[in-house]
Design a protein around this motif. Structure first.
Motif, short mmCIF file in Angstrom:
data_model
loop_
_atom_site.label_atom_id
_atom_site.label_comp_id
_atom_site.label_asym_id
_atom_site.label_seq_id
_atom_site.Cartn_x
_atom_site.Cartn_y
_atom_site.Cartn_z
N ALA A 50 2.41 -14.31 19.17
CA ALA A 50 1.96 -15.69 18.46
C ALA A 50 0.50 -15.96 18.15
N PHE A 51 -0.28 -15.24 19.37
CA PHE A 51 -1.80 -15.43 19.34
C PHE A 51 -2.23 -14.42 17.94
N VAL A 52 -1.54 -13.11 17.81
CA VAL A 52 -2.17 -12.03 16.85
C VAL A 52 -1.13 -12.67 15.51
N TYR A 53 -0.23 -13.01 15.43
CA TYR A 53 0.52 -13.53 14.24
C TYR A 53 -0.20 -14.51 13.53
N LYS A 54 -0.78 -15.68 14.03
CA LYS A 54 -1.64 -16.67 13.59
C LYS A 54 -2.64 -16.09 13.24
N GLN A 55 -3.41 -14.83 13.42
CA GLN A 55 -4.66 -14.63 12.64
C GLN A 55 -4.16 -13.54 11.42
N VAL A 56 -3.22 -12.69 11.66
CA VAL A 56 -2.83 -11.92 10.61
C VAL A 56 -1.75 -12.46 9.41
N LEU A 57 -1.09 -13.23 9.84
CA LEU A 57 0.04 -13.61 9.02
C LEU A 57 0.93 -12.81 8.08
N ASP A 58 1.12 -11.69 9.14
CA ASP A 58 2.12 -10.73 8.66
C ASP A 58 2.85 -10.27 9.79
N GLU A 59 4.10 -10.55 9.78
CA GLU A 59 5.08 -9.99 11.08
C GLU A 59 5.04 -8.53 11.71
N GLN A 60 5.06 -7.71 10.50
CA GLN A 60 5.22 -6.33 11.01
C GLN A 60 3.69 -5.88 11.56
N LEU A 61 2.63 -6.46 10.80
CA LEU A 61 1.49 -6.03 11.27
C LEU A 61 0.96 -6.72 12.67
N ALA A 62 1.61 -7.81 12.75
CA ALA A 62 1.61 -8.57 14.29
C ALA A 62 2.37 -7.78 15.17
N LEU A 63 3.35 -7.32 14.75
CA LEU A 63 4.18 -6.58 15.98
C LEU A 63 3.57 -5.10 16.23
N ASP A 64 3.03 -4.53 15.17
CA ASP A 64 2.16 -3.32 15.38
C ASP A 64 0.82 -3.39 16.41
N LEU A 65 0.12 -4.75 15.97
CA LEU A 65 -1.02 -4.95 16.73
C LEU A 65 -0.87 -5.07 18.13
N THR A 66 0.42 -6.20 18.37
CA THR A 66 0.70 -6.58 19.61
C THR A 66 1.21 -5.49 20.46
N GLN A 67 1.94 -4.50 20.07
CA GLN A 67 2.21 -3.27 20.58
C GLN A 67 1.06 -2.54 21.00
N LYS A 119 -7.86 -19.71 -2.26
CA LYS A 119 -8.31 -18.70 -1.50
C LYS A 119 -8.85 -19.11 -0.27
N GLU A 120 -9.06 -20.44 -0.15
CA GLU A 120 -9.82 -20.79 1.08
C GLU A 120 -8.71 -20.95 2.31
N ASP A 121 -8.04 -19.81 2.77
CA ASP A 121 -7.23 -19.91 3.74
C ASP A 121 -7.34 -18.58 4.64
N LEU A 122 -6.64 -18.23 5.43
CA LEU A 122 -6.69 -17.63 6.62
C LEU A 122 -7.30 -16.41 6.30
N GLU A 123 -7.04 -15.56 5.13
CA GLU A 123 -7.54 -14.24 4.89
C GLU A 123 -9.09 -14.57 4.86
N GLU A 124 -9.51 -15.42 4.01
CA GLU A 124 -10.95 -15.61 3.69
C GLU A 124 -11.71 -15.73 5.26
N VAL A 125 -11.12 -16.70 6.01
CA VAL A 125 -11.64 -16.86 7.33
C VAL A 125 -11.78 -15.75 8.13
N ASN A 126 -10.74 -14.88 8.14
CA ASN A 126 -10.72 -13.55 8.92
C ASN A 126 -11.82 -12.68 8.14
N TYR A 127 -11.87 -12.92 6.84
CA TYR A 127 -12.96 -11.82 6.34
C TYR A 127 -14.34 -12.13 6.68
N LEU A 128 -14.58 -13.64 6.71
CA LEU A 128 -15.87 -13.87 7.28
C LEU A 128 -16.31 -13.72 8.67
#
Length: 195
Positions: A33-50, A118-127
């Motif tokens: 959940a912690f990772v998913y909130k940052q990447v908003l991509d289920e498969q990527l969150a699963l990979d990063l969590t692993q 575009k002022e969304d999570l992706e931009e926050v992560n990019y910054l």
């Protein structure tokens, strides 16, 4: 000795597989959940969590409960892994590709709405990826983990005044950068619209 401490000791002493599985099972959903909130991509969150749990199990011989609680130590590893991901070349290349592909799929009328939204999570992560690691941790814990300052100081092993100072300074900078980006995008949209 509680169950978690017993599992940790068994993994440290003999790489006890069942204990390792029980530790992972106990914290998996929370870290996902912690990772998913940052990447908003289920498969990527699963990979990063692993990947995070692989790092945890590799580093567990060095875990010292006198320095930090296991959960605190786990979140440090998870946070650092997310920071590493956002600094990676693959993330940067993917962001540029996605942005260009998105722009190609929308017409000029929709472009205004797209750029404003575009002022969304992706931009926050990019910054955020440009900030030094500790400031990123402070901001990520507050934005994605919704912690309070007293919990942050325990998780990060620093004083509450340091957490507050770094958070407010980082958040102010983040807000200013996002506002500057919005104004820059609006100028670009205005120049495209006037052609």
């Amino acid at each position: 000795m509680d169950l978690e401490s017993r599992w940790i000791r068994r993994v440290q002493q003999s790489a006890h597989e069942e204990s390792a599985n029980l530790l992972v099972k106990k914290y998996y959903k929370e870290i996902f959940a912690f990772v998913y909130k940052q990447v908003l991509d289920e498969q990527l969150a699963l990979d990063l969590t692993q990947e995070i749990f692989i790092r945890v199990l590799q580093a567990i011989p060095n875990f010292n409960k006198k320095k930090a609680a296991f959960r605190t130590w786990l979140y440090r590893i998870a946070s650092n892994h997310c920071i590493d991901y956002f600094r990676s070349k693959s993330y940067q290349a993917g962001q540029l590709t996605n942005y260009v592909e998105d722009l190609e799929l929308i017409d000029v009328v929709d472009l205004v709405d797209y750029l404003i939204k575009k002022e969304d999570l992706e931009e926050v992560n990019y910054l955020l990826y440009k900030y030094e690691a500790q400031t990123q941790q402070f901001l990520r814990y507050k934005l994605f983990f919704r912690t309070d300052f007293s919990r942050d100081c325990r998780l990060l092993n620093v004083s509450e005044s340091t957490v507050k100072t770094r958070y407010y300074a980082g958040f102010k900078k983040l807000r200013e950068e996002m506002e500057a980006n919005i104004h820059g995008k609006q100028k670009t949209v205005d120049s495209i619209s006037s052609r």
